[in-house]
Scaffold this active site. Structure first.
Site, mmCIF file in Angstrom:
data_model
loop_
_atom_site.group_PDB
_atom_site.id
_atom_site.type_symbol
_atom_site.label_atom_id
_atom_site.label_comp_id
_atom_site.label_asym_id
_atom_site.label_seq_id
_atom_site.Cartn_x
_atom_site.Cartn_y
_atom_site.Cartn_z
ATOM 1 N N GLY A 7 24.470 23.188 18.025
ATOM 2 C CA GLY A 7 25.189 22.013 17.529
ATOM 3 C C GLY A 7 25.025 21.963 16.016
ATOM 4 N N PHE A 8 25.258 20.801 15.441
ATOM 5 C CA PHE A 8 25.156 20.708 13.978
ATOM 6 C C PHE A 8 23.750 21.031 13.473
ATOM 7 C CE2 PHE A 8 28.973 18.130 14.738
ATOM 8 C CZ PHE A 8 29.816 18.748 13.837
ATOM 9 N N GLU A 169 38.106 5.453 18.951
ATOM 10 C CA GLU A 169 39.077 6.516 18.647
ATOM 11 C C GLU A 169 39.922 6.868 19.881
ATOM 12 O OE1 GLU A 169 36.275 9.258 16.735
ATOM 13 O OE2 GLU A 169 37.161 8.748 14.798
#
Lengths: 429, 429
Positions: A7-8, A169
Site C-alpha cells: 500500500g502507500f 464520494e
C-alpha cells in the site's frame, strides 16, 4: 530486510530503500499497489481496475536489491525473526528479516455484525469495487425489468452507511449516474425517482474534516438530491433494506443496494503481531508504537500507516510519510548514523469530491470548495498517481466522464452475477 | 419487431431499424455489445474490459422506437410468435414479435469433450477474457514462487489449441509478454524459458485465410519463438498438460495454462429454433436459411451471423452485413416495397495481428504483411470500434502498450483465484 504490504506505506518504504546497502523483500497479497483514493471511481464506472491497480513489479522494475514475493503474511515469529507467508500456491513459507516494516493497512469493520457484509459490501479492494460496480449498474437494469412499482423503487434506492470520504464520494457519484450519466437510457424505470440515502452516527458529514468543509459538503450533497441522515445509527442490514435508529426512534428504509463505508479495523496480522510482541493496541486493534514507529522492546519492527495507533487520520499521506520515515531510520542505522528525530506527520490537507466540478479541500487553514476545490483535487490525485502512462490514461478517462457523460467501465461478469444471485445462467450463447 | 442478440449482427440490424415505422425490441443477455475481435487484448492485459464492452443503452441513446431488454432468449414459440426470455431476476418473460431477427452468435465447441473446458478455457466472452488474463499473469507469478524446476517450467508453458485468428493472436501476445513486456521483472523465474505451443489439426495456421498469409504468419510466429505444431490433434486435456496425436504417434506436453481456440458451434437457441421451425442444420448445428436469410417456411424469422449455416467465415463483417440486410428486408416490407435481392456478402478482407508492428491482412487479392499489415489492422479496428471516446482511449492504450512495454490491465480478482484454486485466502488485511 522485509516490508509487508505494498500500500502507500510499504510502497514508499521500498522506494526509499532503493539504494540501501542491503537486500529488501517486499511481500504483498496481490500483484499490485492499489491507489485506494480512486477506488470509488472504479465502483462507479469511471476508471478501469487497471488504472488504480499498478503492478508492483512494474513500479519497481530496475530495483536490483529488491525481491517481490506474492503472499499474505499471516504471522510474525518475533523470536526467530521471520515472517510466515501464505502464498496462492497453498504453501506456507518463512521469510527471515533483520529489520521489518509492517504496513498491512486496515480492513473495514462491521462492528461485530459481520453478517452485514453480504448485503452491504465495503470498498477496500478491487474485488469490492468490481462487486459494487456490478451491483450499482445491475440495480438500474433490474429497475428497468421490474414491473412492480414498490420493487422498482427498492432497486432505485441506494443506502450508504458512513459519511466519511468514501460514503460522500460514492453518494455523489451515484447521484451523477442517476441524474446525468444514465439519464435518458431507460424506458420503463424513471431514474429521477432514484433515492440516495447517506447515513452517519456523527452530527456532520466528513467528521474527520474541519467543520466548515462538512457544511459545504452537506449543502452540495443536498443540492444533488442526496438524503443525508445524521445522528443516525444503522442497527440492522438485510437483503431488502436497513433499520436505522435516531434519538426519536427507529425507522426501516427499503433498498436493495447498500454500501458499507463505516468503521476501520486493523487486519488480523495486527492482532498477531501485538500478541507476539506484547504491544498494546487501541480499540480498533491498532498497535501503539514508539515515537520512531517501532514496537516497544522491538527496535527492529516498524509499524506504519493504518495499522499503527495514532491520532492521525487514516489517509494515504500518513502511510507514505511513515513508510519513508521507517526506511530512513533503517538506512541511518546501516550507515552508522542513527536518525534520532521522532516521526512527525506533515499535514498536507484533506479533500473529497462531491461531484464533477465540485469538491471540498483544506490545505493548512485554507478551505477550498466548488470548482476550485475540485481543480485542487484533480491536480493532487494526478500528481500522486504512480506512473506517467497512468496519469495520461486516467486524465483521458476523466475528460471523457466529466466533460461528456459516459461511464466507460460498466461490466458485470457472469461470475459475479451468478455468485450473487445463485442464478443459473440459462444456456448462454 | 424483435432482435435477439447485440453482437455485430443484432447491433447493425437495430441501427438499420432506427427510422423504421415500428417499435423494436432488442434482447441481449448482457448489458453490452462485445467487440470480440479485440477480446484477446483484454486477455493479455492491453485493454480493459470496458473498452471492448460498450453499453448497449449508450450506443442506442436517442433511438426512440427501441426497447432494450436484458435476458437470454431460451426458446421461440413459432406458432404464437413470441420469444421466451430468461432474465437475471430469475423470471421468464414472453416477448411477442411480428418479425424476428435471431443473431445469437456462436459458442466454442469442445467437440464433445466438455470436460476440457475447465482446464482450457476458450475466449468468447468477457468472463473468458478476464479468466484467461488472470491465468496468464498468475502463471508467471507462480513460476516466480515455485522452487521446483520442472513445476516452474510447467508454469512457463502455454498451450494454445487451434491456430485460427484467436490462437495466433494469443500466441503472439503471450510471446510479447514473456519476451518483452514482463522482461526483467522477475528474479527467480527465467522468462526466456517460456514455451508457447500452438497446435492445430490443419496443415497450416490461419486455415481460413489465403495460403500465402498462412506462410507469412507461420514464419513470423516461428521468429517469435512460438512452437507451431500442425497436423496435430489434441486428444486429451487435463490440469497438468495435453496429449497430442500426429501421424507419427502420440505425445504428452506438460503445461498448466491451456487455451481453447478451436471449434465453433451454434448456441442452444439454434437447436431450439431449428426444432421449432423444422429447419435443417449443418454439422455445427447452424441453421440453413433461404437466400434472403429467412428460415424456409418462416418469412418472418431471419437468422444472421454465426448462427446461420453458410460457406462464409465466422467474422464480424458477415454478421454486420447480414444484420443490415435483414433489417432492410423488414423495412422494405413495411414500406410496401419488398426487397427482392438475395443477401450477398461483400468480402472486405481478413486480418490477424501476430505481434506489435506485424500483422497479415488480405483485401481482395492484395496481401499485406509486417508493418503495412499491422497499420491496416490498426486503422480497420479503430474504424469499427463503436464510439468516438472508445476510439480515443483505445488508441491511447495501444500507444502505451505498443510503443512502451506496459500492460496496464493485469488484475486478477480474489474471486477468480479462489474459484480456480479453491484456496481460502488467508486472513486478508
Amino acid at each position: 530486510m522485509v516490508v509487508v504490504g505494498a500500500g502507500f506505506g510499504g510502497l514508499f518504504a521500498t522506494k526509499t530503500l532503493r539504494r540501501a546497502p542491503a537486500s529488501v523483500t517486499l511481500i504483498n497479497g496481490t500483484t499490485y499497489h492499489l491507489f485506494e483514493p480512486l477506488l470509488y471511481q472504479v465502483a462507479t464506472g469511471i476508471l478501469s481496475e487497471g488504472e488504480v491497480a499498478l503492478p508492483i513489479r512494474e513500479i519497481f522494475r530496475g530495483h536490483d536489491n529488491l525481491d517481490i514475493k506474492l503472499g499474505w503474511v499471516t504471522d510474525v515469529d518475533v523470536a526467530e525473526k521471520a515472517v510466515l507467508v501464505s502464498a496462492p500456491d497453498g504453501r506456507e513459507r518463512r521469510v527471515p528479516y533483520d529489520s521489518l516494516i509492517v504496513a498491512a493497512g486496515a480492513s473495514n469493520s462491521y462492528f461485530g455484525n459481520d453478517g452485514f457484509a453480504e448485503h452491504a459490501p465495503s470498498l477496500k479492494n478491487i474485488d469490492d469495487a468490481l462487486e459494487l460496480r456490478s451491483r450499482i449498474f445491475h440495480a438500474f437494469e433490474m429497475a428497468e425489468l421490474e414491473e412492480d412499482p414498490a420493487a422498482r423503487q427498492r432497486w432505485l434506492t441506494f443506502i450508504l452507511i458512513g459519511a466519511g470520504p468514501t460514503g460522500v464520494e460514492m453518494a455523489g457519484q451515484i447521484a451523477e449516474l442517476a441524474h446525468r450519466a444514465l439519464k435518458g437510457q431507460y424506458r420503463h424505470a424513471d431514474l429521477a425517482k432514484t433515492r440516495i440515502i447517506l447515513v452517519d452516527a456523527a452530527d456532520r458529514v466528513l467528521p474527520a474534516f474541519d467543520p466548515p468543509m462538512s457544511r459545504d459538503a452537506l449543502r452540495q450533497l443536498s443540492t444533488m438530491g442526496v438524503d443525508v441522515r445524521l445522528n443516525t445509527r444503522v442497527v440492522d442490514v438485510d437483503a431488502e433494506g436497513v433499520k436505522m435508529e435516531t434519538a426519536d426512534g427507529t425507522e426501516r428504509v427499503e433498498g436493495y443496494t447498500k454500501i458499507w463505508a463505516a468503521g476501520v479495523a486493523a487486519p488480523a496480522l495486527g492482532q498477531r503481531l501485538a500478541a507476539a510482541t506484547g504491544a498494546e493496541t487501541d480499540r480498533a486493534s491498532r498497535i501503539r508504537v514508539n515515537p520512531d514507529l517501532t514496537i516497544p522492546g522491538h527496535p527492529e519492527i516498524f509499524v506504519v500507516g493504518d495499522m499503527a495507533a495514532s491520532n492521525l487520520p487514516g489517509v494515504a499521506q500518513v502511510a507514505m510519510q511513515g513508510g519513508r520515515y521507517a526506511a530512513r531510520v533503517i538506512k541511518g542505522r546501516l550507515a552508522g548514523r542513527p536518525l534520532t528525530k521522532p516521526f512527525r506527520y506533515f499535514d498536507k490537507g484533506n479533500m473529497a469530491t462531491i461531484s464533477r466540478f465540485s469538491a471540498v479541500a483544506n490545505v493548512g487553514r485554507l478551505h477550498f470548495r466548488g470548482v476550485l476545490g475540485w481543480l485542487m483535487w484533480l491536480a493532487v490525485h494526478l500528481f500522486y498517481l504512480i506512473g506517467f502512462k497512468n496519469k495520461v490514461t486516467t486524465l483521458m478517462h476523466w475528460v471523457v466522464s466529466f466533460l461528456g457523460r459516459g461511464r466507460p467501465q460498466r461490466v458485470a461478469t457472469t461470475q459475479q452475477i451468478n455468485a450473487r444471485n445463485a442464478l443459473t445462467r440459462p444456456t448462454p450463447p
